[in-house]
Write an enzyme that holds these catalytic residues in place. Structure first.
Site, PDB file in Angstrom:
ATOM      1  N   CYS A 136      24.793  28.584  20.473  1.00 48.28           N
ATOM      2  CA  CYS A 136      25.088  27.270  21.046  1.00 48.28           C
ATOM      3  C   CYS A 136      24.878  27.367  22.558  1.00 48.28           C
ATOM      4  O   CYS A 136      25.553  28.152  23.236  1.00 48.28           O
ATOM      5  CB  CYS A 136      26.533  26.888  20.731  1.00 48.28           C
ATOM      6  SG  CYS A 136      26.987  25.313  21.477  1.00 48.28           S
ATOM      7  N   HIS A 157      15.450  24.338  14.997  1.00 47.08           N
ATOM      8  CA  HIS A 157      15.229  23.025  15.611  1.00 47.08           C
ATOM      9  C   HIS A 157      13.912  22.438  15.115  1.00 47.08           C
ATOM     10  O   HIS A 157      12.906  23.151  15.015  1.00 47.08           O
ATOM     11  CB  HIS A 157      15.189  23.131  17.137  1.00 47.08           C
ATOM     12  CG  HIS A 157      16.504  23.553  17.711  1.00 47.08           C
ATOM     13  ND1 HIS A 157      17.477  22.652  18.059  1.00 47.08           N
ATOM     14  CD2 HIS A 157      17.012  24.786  17.950  1.00 47.08           C
ATOM     15  CE1 HIS A 157      18.540  23.310  18.503  1.00 47.08           C
ATOM     16  NE2 HIS A 157      18.282  24.609  18.440  1.00 47.08           N
ATOM     17  N   ASN A 168      18.694  21.392  13.181  1.00 44.98           N
ATOM     18  CA  ASN A 168      18.984  20.475  14.280  1.00 44.98           C
ATOM     19  C   ASN A 168      17.706  19.664  14.504  1.00 44.98           C
ATOM     20  O   ASN A 168      16.598  20.189  14.313  1.00 44.98           O
ATOM     21  CB  ASN A 168      19.321  21.264  15.543  1.00 44.98           C
ATOM     22  CG  ASN A 168      20.576  22.104  15.375  1.00 44.98           C
ATOM     23  OD1 ASN A 168      21.681  21.576  15.339  1.00 44.98           O
ATOM     24  ND2 ASN A 168      20.420  23.422  15.231  1.00 44.98           N
ATOM     25  N   GLU A 179      22.636  16.957  15.543  1.00 42.56           N
ATOM     26  CA  GLU A 179      22.910  18.382  15.359  1.00 42.56           C
ATOM     27  C   GLU A 179      23.329  18.715  13.927  1.00 42.56           C
ATOM     28  O   GLU A 179      24.154  18.002  13.338  1.00 42.56           O
ATOM     29  CB  GLU A 179      24.040  18.830  16.293  1.00 42.56           C
ATOM     30  CG  GLU A 179      23.572  19.064  17.698  1.00 42.56           C
ATOM     31  CD  GLU A 179      24.605  19.831  18.503  1.00 42.56           C
ATOM     32  OE1 GLU A 179      25.283  20.720  17.943  1.00 42.56           O
ATOM     33  OE2 GLU A 179      24.734  19.514  19.689  1.00 42.56           O
ATOM     34  N   CYS A 237      22.516  19.031  23.680  1.00 38.05           N
ATOM     35  CA  CYS A 237      22.358  20.260  22.900  1.00 38.05           C
ATOM     36  C   CYS A 237      21.490  21.220  23.720  1.00 38.05           C
ATOM     37  O   CYS A 237      20.316  20.931  23.983  1.00 38.05           O
ATOM     38  CB  CYS A 237      21.702  19.948  21.557  1.00 38.05           C
ATOM     39  SG  CYS A 237      21.390  21.413  20.553  1.00 38.05           S
ATOM     40  N   GLY A 289      18.746  22.911  21.776  1.00 38.24           N
ATOM     41  CA  GLY A 289      17.772  21.852  21.466  1.00 38.24           C
ATOM     42  C   GLY A 289      16.888  21.531  22.661  1.00 38.24           C
ATOM     43  O   GLY A 289      15.679  21.303  22.504  1.00 38.24           O
TER      44      GLY A 289
HETATM   45  N1  LIG Z   1      24.950  22.497  15.731  1.00 35.44           N
HETATM   46  C1  LIG Z   1      24.197  23.650  16.129  1.00 35.44           C
HETATM   47  C2  LIG Z   1      24.989  24.594  16.981  1.00 35.44           C
HETATM   48  C3  LIG Z   1      25.433  24.012  18.297  1.00 35.44           C
HETATM   49  C4  LIG Z   1      24.278  23.761  19.268  1.00 35.44           C
HETATM   50  C5  LIG Z   1      24.784  23.321  20.622  1.00 35.44           C
HETATM   51  N2  LIG Z   1      25.364  22.043  20.711  1.00 35.44           N
HETATM   52  C6  LIG Z   1      23.914  23.684  21.786  1.00 35.44           C
HETATM   53  O1  LIG Z   1      24.241  23.232  22.900  1.00 35.44           O
HETATM   54  O2  LIG Z   1      22.986  24.459  21.644  1.00 35.44           O
HETATM   55  C7  LIG Z   1      23.667  24.399  14.894  1.00 35.44           C
HETATM   56  O3  LIG Z   1      24.235  24.274  13.801  1.00 35.44           O
HETATM   57  O4  LIG Z   1      22.691  25.135  15.042  1.00 35.44           O
END
Ligand SMILES: N[C@@H](CCC[C@H](N)C(=O)O)C(=O)O
Length: 281
Positions: free
Chosen positions: A75, A166, A197, A215, A224, A227
């Site tokens: 994250c 992603h 994502n 996400e 993100c 992301g």
């Molecule tokens: N939901 C994501 C993990 C969290 C990503 C985050 N918000 C970021 O800032 O990178 C997943 O399940 O991969």
């Protein structure tokens, strides 16, 4: 039982941070974490992050549960918050201080900058379909600008792993994307065996893009970090973006640099403490 926590946010992507330095497993279960994240019946957050002892030569280990209780590998906004949280625990204000953090996606390295900014060495993006993982391309090939049918429409998508998966689609007008309805369809599409994502990107200039995200395990969030990194990589791979690029998110901007020298992606953005308390479960 009661557990102490501190709430942090990075561009509105918000996390509950737990001091877990005295144990090798997260202090709460994924189910309890999901209840803590509930915005009506809990504290409210996009995820719960645990600061555990380091493994090998690292200073700390980061584990995270999404707001649905699933465990992602990494994250980006969260690791900036973790770096500030650790600095508070250690009672250090040293600008330039760098930590080595063990994550399920490998070792990441955040550095404390001035003005509550943190720069993170996010490592090398993974591009092979087997590494994402996706079946959109053959296992040993990259999935770049390939057609993906979602919701009766064909989207040209690029897949990048920053340790977590992603799927990036470039669009004319990011504000017009019905994220709430198509986000879950991308996330759970059969070509993504570990879910994904999903980022929609509007290129304003090669060095400035706008992004909205759905996400995995958390739905629509204000930002993100992984992301944003993956999107700049996808933009460079498809000839749309410069290697140094500002990513404008609903929660604010992130600076991303994909270094041609070491192949690592560097992310700079804020991380702020919001409040602390204790949660009863
Ligand atoms: N939901 C994501 C993990 C969290 C990503 C985050 N918000 C970021 O800032 O990178 C997943 O399940 O991969």
């Amino acid at each position: 039982m009661k557990i102490a926590f501190t709430k942090y946010q990075g561009l509105g992507n918000d996390f509950i941070l737990i001091d877990n330095r005295h144990g090798d497993e997260p202090l709460v279960t994924p189910e309890v974490a999901a209840r803590m994240c509930d915005r009506h019946f809990g504290i409210g957050a996009d995820g719960v992050i645990f600061a555990l002892p380091g493994k090998g030569d690292t200073d700390y280990t980061m584990r995270i549960f999404n707001s649905d209780g699933s465990e992602p590998e990494m994250c980006g906004n969260g690791i900036r918050c973790l770096a500030r949280f650790i600095a508070e625990l250690e009672d250090t204000r040293e600008i330039g201080k760098t930590y080595q953090i063990h994550t399920l996606a490998g070792i990441m390295s955040p550095r404390l900058d001035k003005d509550e900014q943190v720069t993170v060495d996010m490592g090398v993006p993974r591009l092979l379909a087997s590494e994402i993982p996706t079946t959109l391309a053959n296992a040993d090939e990259k999935a770049i600008d390939l057609p993906l049918d979602v919701s009766g429409k064909t989207w040209y998508s690029t897949c990048v792993s920053m340790g977590n998966p992603h799927c990036i689609t470039f669009v004319e007008d990011v504000a017009a994307i019905p994220l709430e309805s198509i986000g879950p369809e991308f996330e759970n599409h059969p070509v993504f065996p570990a879910r994904t994502n999903t980022e929609f990107i509007e290129v304003v200039r090669p060095d400035y893009i706008k992004m909205r995200v759905w996400e995995r395990g958390a739905g629509i969030t204000l930002a993100c970090g992984t992301g944003a990194c993956a999107s700049v990589v996808a933009g460079v791979l498809t000839g749309r973006c410069d290697r140094s690029c500002t990513v404008e998110l609903p929660g604010g901007p992130l600076q991303i640099h994909w270094s041609p020298d070491d192949g690592h992606v560097y992310m700079t953005g804020p991380a702020k403490e919001v409040f602390f308390g204790s949660y009863q479960f």
